[in-house]
Structure formats: C-alpha cells, structure tokens
Design an enzyme around this catalytic site. Structure first.
Site, PDB file in Angstrom:
ATOM      1  N   HIS A 306       0.853  -1.196   0.000  1.00 14.29           N
ATOM      2  CA  HIS A 306       0.000   0.000   0.000  1.00 14.29           C
ATOM      3  C   HIS A 306       0.884   1.239   0.000  1.00 14.29           C
ATOM      4  O   HIS A 306       1.949   1.247   0.627  1.00 14.29           O
ATOM      5  CB  HIS A 306      -0.900   0.018   1.246  1.00 14.29           C
ATOM      6  N   ASP A 364      -7.917  -5.463  -0.070  1.00 15.10           N
ATOM      7  CA  ASP A 364      -8.337  -6.303  -1.204  1.00 15.10           C
ATOM      8  C   ASP A 364      -7.923  -7.758  -1.068  1.00 15.10           C
ATOM      9  O   ASP A 364      -8.290  -8.586  -1.895  1.00 15.10           O
ATOM     10  CB  ASP A 364      -7.748  -5.728  -2.494  1.00 15.10           C
TER      11      ASP A 364
END
Ligand code: SDX
Length: 430
Positions: A306, A364
């Site tokens: 991320h 996700d």
C-alpha cells in the site's frame, strides 16, 4: 492551526515558504508561491510527498495502521454502526441523531429507483461486458436523466445529486449483475434496509420469494463501511480533479469508477482472487512468492502492499474476521482459497523482502474470498468497491466544491522533450 516557515535556497537565493500544521499528521510546506519566487517547480510524479488538498474527512496513519472517518476509528464504526450512518458521518461530519438517521435513510431509500429508460441502456451492452464498463457508462449517463441536479453552484442540487448517487449505485450495480447472467432486473423494495435491498436486487428471481440472510447482509454492510472513503487515493483524486473543472457530479463519479477499475487500485480485489485461484494449493505458494520478489517478473502479490499503510491495513483485519463469519454462516468448513490466503500471508509476512519493503495485506486481500462465498462473480468485486466508495468520492467532491479557495487543478511538468525546431517538408525527410 499554528504556522512557521521553511527556507528553500535555489541558486544562492533563499525563499521563505509557510509551513501549515494539521490537527494530526504531517505538516506541509505551502509551495504555491515557489514558482513565482524561484521560477522552479517541485517534482513528485506519484505524489508520494505531496498534499494536493486540505481535508477534514478521513485520516490515515500508515505507520500505525490507523484509519479515522471524521475522527472515528474504522473498527468502532464497523462494529457499532451501519453503512448509511457512515454515509451521513462522511457527508455531514457528525454521527446522526436517531431522527437525522431516520430522515437520511428515508431520503436515500426513496431515490433507489432509476429512470426506467435506463433499462434500454443495458440492451446496448454485450452480456459478457465487464460490469465495471457498464457502471462507468451508466453512472456517467445519469447526467443525461437528471438535469435538475447538475448545477454544482446550487447547494440544493448538489445535495439531491449526492442522494441520487448513493441511492442508485446499488440498483445500477445489481442491474449490471442481472444483465450479465440473463436474469430480469429486480426493483428495489423500500421496506428493506440499504444492503438487504441490494442483496435482494442481486439474488432474487421472480419465480420465488427471496429472504435476505441477516448475517450476510450485516457482513456486506460492514464491508461497505470499510470501503467508504480513504483520503486522497487515486480514484478520489480523479474525482476531485474532474470536479475542479466544474463537471457535473455524475460525470465526476464516473471518472472515479474508471480510475478505481485499475488492478493497482480497486481492481486488486478481483485480481487477488484470481491470483489465489491460480496458486490453487499452499504447496505452490513459494513459486509465487519468488515471482513477486523477482525484479524481472512483473507479477505482484495482489492484495499486498500500500502507498500509505506500512503496517497492517486496519480494514484487512476486519475483513479477515468478516470472511470467517460469512464462511461459518454459509457452512463452508474449509475453503481452499482461504487456506491459500492464510498460508500466503503467513509466509510473506516472515519473508525479508516483504518485511523490508513493509508490504502487508491490504483491504483487497480477503475481500474477494468473502464476496465469492456470498455468490458474487469476481467481475463484480470492484463494482461493490465502487458502490461503497461513492459516498467517499461525493464527500470529498463536496468538500472541494464548498472550498472558497478552490481552483481548477492544473499540474505542471518537467519537460525533457525536443527544443524548438523548424518544420521539415516530407520531401526533405529522406
Ligand atoms: C487500494 O491509495 C489507497 O488508499 C488505495 C486503497 C483505497 O482504499 O482507496 O487503499 C485501495 O488500491 C489498495 C491497494 C490495492 N492494490 C494491490 O493490492 C496491488 C498490489 N500492490 C501494489 O501494486 C502496490 O503495493 C501499490 C500499488 C498498492 C502501492 O504501490 P507504491 O506505493 O507505488 O509502491 P511501489 O510500487 O513503489 O512498491 C514499492 C516496492 C517496489 O519494489 P522496489 O522497486 O522498491 O524494489 O515494493 C514492491 C515494488 O516492486 N511491491 C511489491 C508489491 N507491492 C509493492 N512487490 C510484490 N508484491 C506487491 N504487491
């Protein structure tokens, strides 16, 4: 907010630039006068060190794995609230009173139908069209139906457009799913809550009654809360930039949906599940870990890493818990995909490559397993992300429109192309 200054020296000339402090998080150096005072731009292609705006909506501490919506921790909102309460909070800045919540739910519920001519819009698509392609088209097309809520200078029209988008995204998402499987569209039912209504529009058929499973509805509602907003991510920045030109809100949200579709962003939930299916069994995990670490291999562990979180994504923890809740409710004792995901996470989190680069599972990584178990095809995963993120996009868009200092976004560049040269006729080009 207190402020000091920062000195920047260019070619032995020093300029004082104001430093602005937020309530929490990094301070910023206001460089808006830099070009005027030095003739130089700053350079930050991925915006890794650039704040594009001031905002009061969502705060992320990537090192500590903290996510706050209007100051409230995401785990508390997910535990105690529902998605429409979170929508109210993101839009208006405070948790609603009981009366405000009832009024908000009522208003959203009564905007869930779409213009019936929208149905004809779908017949132009192939049945196997990706539902995200359909969502980009249909949400953009809402501005062809609602001319009474496209004047962004009118606060009332902005509010109606916002209600319409939050309310109609589930209906359009369900229509995209039904169209892809050749089943008739199911109209919303006003007596159902937001997420139960969506599940019914997706999975009910005219041939029999459909009873919403409250455990699944609660789980999906929580998943929507987790996806509702996330500061200035790529799709939110797209919505803000589109909105800065004065484009109507439906067109701006359509732009956000298009950006979210990318596998590096919201498309990662679909890509992560496909990756888990491709790995198939835990014994093949080392082969894929090696591919992810291989500089010459473009493969990445989808659902890992991320830009901001350099710790565990707090949403991923709640998502993992929700995955187990849904699989238990559905009586799925051992899901091979979950086995691969849990084993993959354990191996990756002990591997130096992932530890050094601070790569952790993001939202996700587990969402696809949950959504697949609920009955959604992988192609619908990013549509559900877009459905939930619509309120975040709208809250951020509204904040920008209501900012009196707001101007059209227009970044500059570092030019490294040809210097000026004269035209050469085709005869002279050799
Ligand atoms: C979302 O911004 C948001 O807030 C987004 C989001 C939201 O709610 O809006 O949180 C939603 O988009 C979550 C992210 C979903 N994407 C994925 O899961 C795709 C896989 N992850 C990546 O592609 C990547 O981690 C990003 C895109 C998420 C972040 O990319 P960055 O910040 O630009 O980091 P990078 O690509 O520069 O990677 C840094 C290093 C690189 O190695 P080096 O070149 O330094 O040697 O880490 C490596 C990368 O190769 N790396 C990975 C990796 N992610 C980064 N290596 C293997 N597998 C990965 N998943």
């Amino acid at each position: 907010m207190s402020s000091s200054t920062s000195t920047v020296t260019v070619d032995n000339k020093s300029v004082e630039l104001p430093v602005k402090e937020g309530t929490i998080g990094p301070s910023v150096i206001d460089i808006s006068k830099l070009y005027g005072q030095t003739g130089m731009f700053t350079y930050d292609p991925g915006f890794t060190s650039t704040a594009a705006t001031e905002s009061k909506i969502t705060y992320i501490d990537g090192d500590k794995g903290i996510l706050l919506y209007r100051g409230y921790p995401i785990d508390q909102l997910a535990e105690h609230g529902d998605f429409l309460e979170t929508c109210y909070l993101l839009l208006y800045g405070e948790l609603p009173t009981a009366a405000q919540k009832a009024d908000f739910d009522y208003r959203v519920t009564r905007h869930t139908m779409v213009h019936d001519q929208m149905n004809r819009f779908f017949t132009g698509f192939r049945r196997d069209a990706h539902p995200m392609a359909i969502m980009v088209a249909c949400v953009g097309a809402l501005s062809a139906f609602y001319h009474d809520s496209t004047d962004i200078s009118d606060p009332h029209q902005r509010m109606i457009a916002s209600m319409r988008m939050i309310a109609k995204m589930p209906t359009l998402a369900a229509m995209a799913y039904k169209y892809s499987i050749g089943q008739p569209f199911v109209y919303p039912q006003n007596e159902l809550d937001y997420t139960s209504n969506f599940l019914r529009m997706c999975f009910a058929v005219p041939a029999e009654d459909y009873k919403v499973n409250p455990v699944l509805s609660r789980a999906l509602d929580r998943i929507f809360i987790l996806h509702a907003d996330h500061e200035q991510n790529a799709s939110t920045s797209t919505v803000r930039l589109a909105g800065s030109s004065g484009a109507n809100p439906f067109a701006c949200i359509a732009a956000g949906i298009a950006c979210l579709w990318g596998p590096a962003h919201g498309g990662a939930n679909e890509a992560a599940l496909k990756m888990l299916e491709e790995i198939g069994t835990p014994d093949r995990i080392p082969e894929y870990i090696a591919k992810a670490k291989d500089k010459n291999d473009p493969f990445r562990l989808m659902g890992f890493g991320h830009r901001v979180y350099k710790n565990y994504d707090p949403r991923a923890r709640i998502m993992q818990k929700t995955t187990h809740e849904v699989l238990n409710e559905l009586g799925i004792k051992d899901d091979p995909l979950l086995d691969v995901a849990v084993e993959l996470e354990q191996i990756a989190l002990k591997d130096d490559y992932f530890v050094e680069k601070k790569l952790y599972p993001n939202i996700d990584f587990y969402s696809g397993i949950t959504l697949k178990a609920m009955g959604f095809p992988t192609s619908m995963f990013t549509v559900l992300f877009a459905l939930a993120r619509t309120v975040g996009w709208i809250a951020q868009w509204s904040e920008m429109i209501e900012d009196p200092s707001q101007r059209i976004g227009r970044p500059r560049q570092l030019y490294t192309g040809e210097t000026e040269r004269d035209y050469v006729t085709v005869a002279q080009r050799g």
